[in-house]
Design an enzyme around this catalytic site. Structure first.
Site, short mmCIF file in Angstrom:
data_model
loop_
_atom_site.label_atom_id
_atom_site.label_comp_id
_atom_site.label_asym_id
_atom_site.label_seq_id
_atom_site.Cartn_x
_atom_site.Cartn_y
_atom_site.Cartn_z
N SER A 63 0.80 -1.23 0.00
CA SER A 63 0.00 0.00 0.00
C SER A 63 0.83 1.28 0.00
CB SER A 63 -0.94 0.02 1.21
OG SER A 63 -2.05 -0.78 0.93
N LYS A 66 0.33 3.47 -2.88
CA LYS A 66 -0.82 4.38 -2.98
C LYS A 66 -0.39 5.85 -2.88
CE LYS A 66 -4.26 0.98 -1.34
NZ LYS A 66 -3.85 -0.28 -0.81
N TYR A 188 -3.82 -2.01 -10.19
CA TYR A 188 -3.72 -1.89 -8.73
C TYR A 188 -2.82 -2.98 -8.15
CZ TYR A 188 -5.02 -2.27 -3.83
OH TYR A 188 -4.96 -2.37 -2.46
N TYR A 239 -3.87 3.15 8.10
CA TYR A 239 -5.10 2.38 8.30
C TYR A 239 -5.95 2.97 9.42
CZ TYR A 239 -1.93 -0.77 5.84
OH TYR A 239 -1.02 -1.31 4.99
N VAL A 257 1.20 -3.80 3.81
CA VAL A 257 1.18 -5.09 4.49
C VAL A 257 2.43 -5.94 4.21
CG1 VAL A 257 -1.32 -5.27 4.79
CG2 VAL A 257 -0.26 -6.17 2.70
N1 GLN Z 1 -2.19 -5.38 -2.03
C1 GLN Z 1 -2.77 -5.29 -0.73
C2 GLN Z 1 -4.28 -5.39 -0.79
O1 GLN Z 1 -4.85 -4.85 -1.69
C3 GLN Z 1 -2.34 -3.99 -0.12
C4 GLN Z 1 -2.92 -3.81 1.25
C5 GLN Z 1 -2.06 -3.00 2.16
O2 GLN Z 1 -0.86 -2.93 2.08
N2 GLN Z 1 -2.73 -2.44 3.10
O3 GLN Z 1 -4.93 -5.98 0.02
#
Ligand code: GLN
Length: 303
Positions: A63, A66, A188, A239, A257
């Site tokens: 993530s 992002k 994505y 988060y 994650v």
């Molecule tokens: N690729 C992971 C997902 O879409 C990314 C989630 C994350 O790092 N929070 O679930």
């Protein structure tokens, strides 16, 4: 205090915590990563990098990508993306379906999965190839042409992305996507599967510490937009524990994650830390402790 001394001190302080938490296993390829890894890199605003531990080993940025997708969206047309995505903390897990339904297809912020899917859709319209555009930015800013998508990891996630597919279909049902669901999902997933080191991450994010300026001095984001991107990271980047993170660390940050966390000390430096064990919210357990120790030691929180 010298930068290298700061990193060495932080590492010594958090070393008993390395391995705490749980490695993400809902993406099978992530479950095999060694939980005893720990790396931390600091890039000063002028691009000099210091590091400790596994700071030159590739991690799955997940993530953290992002941030770079959002930067591409904001560099393209500035405020347009905010017509499609909110910027309030979610207070819910990053892949929550209910919240998107309650909010009638307008994701709470660009850093929850639903919001990132809309950002990717937006950057598809701007560039035709969000992953290519983000890779170009990362490679140039980190001065490392080898940064790339980990194809095995992308495949592993693509085979298990039911929840993200559900989010994308719900968005499509609300008319919130302008491209086919599978095209958005593939982009994505590839963006999440970008592999790069703490060294490269810290350097690549330097524009966030330089008020929007790239390494060569050209402008990626306006000063105001860079400030706002940092603000969004502070309030939404970790988060549903962004409040706790601000309380403990006090820096704009984005976690993934894969166990990475990217943090910004505006005007001074960017810090990337990696340790794969995650806490209940999905933030790196030792990584958060390291950033807590870092701002406690230096006094460089934004507060
Ligand atoms: N690729 C992971 C997902 O879409 C990314 C989630 C994350 O790092 N929070 O679930």
């Amino acid at each position: 205090m010298r930068y290298q001394t700061i990193l060495d001190t932080v590492r010594a302080e958090v070393s008993p915590l390395v391995g705490c938490g749980r490695v993400a296993d809902y993406i099978p390829a992530l479950a095999t990563v060694d939980p005893s890894r720990f790396g931390m890199a600091l890039a000063t605003a002028d691009g000099t990098v210091y590091g400790v531990g596994d700071w030159q080993t590739s991690l799955s940025i997940q993530s953290i990508s992002k941030v770079f997708s959002l930067a591409m969206a904001l560099s393209g047309d500035d405020e347009e993306i905010w017509r499609r995505v909110g910027r309030e903390p979610s207070g819910s897990p990053f892949n929550a379906l209910q919240q998107l339904e309650n909010d009638r297809g307008v994701p709470r912020n660009p850093f929850v999965n639903a919001g990132a899917l809309v950002v990717v859709d937006h950057v598809l319209a701007l560039t035709g190839d969000p992953t290519g555009a983000v890779l170009d930015l990362l490679r140039t800013e980190a001065d490392n042409p080898a940064i790339d998508v980990d194809r095995q990891l992308a495949k592993s996630e693509a085979g298990n992305r039911h929840r993200n597919a559900a989010l994308a279909h719900l968005l499509a049902d609300y008319g919130a996507l302008t491209h086919p669901v599978d095209v958005v999902l593939d982009q994505y997933t590839d963006l999440c599967a970008i592999a790069m080191s703490c060294r490269d991450l810290a350097r690549a994010a330097g524009f966030l510490a330089r008020h929007g300026l790239r390494a060569d001095g050209s402008r990626l984001l306006s000063r105001s937009t860079a400030k706002r991107l940092n603000a969004t990271m502070l309030t939404c980047g970790t988060y549903d524990s962004a409040g706790e993170f601000a309380y403990r660390v006090g820096l704009p940050a984005k976690s993934g994650v894969g166990g990475g966390i990217l943090a910004v000390v505006p005007n001074r430096c960017t810090v990337a830390v990696w340790s794969p064990g995650l806490d209940e919210s999905g933030n790196s357990c030792a990584g958060r402790a390291a950033l807590d120790a870092f701002t406690t030691l230096t006094g460089w929180s934004v507060f």
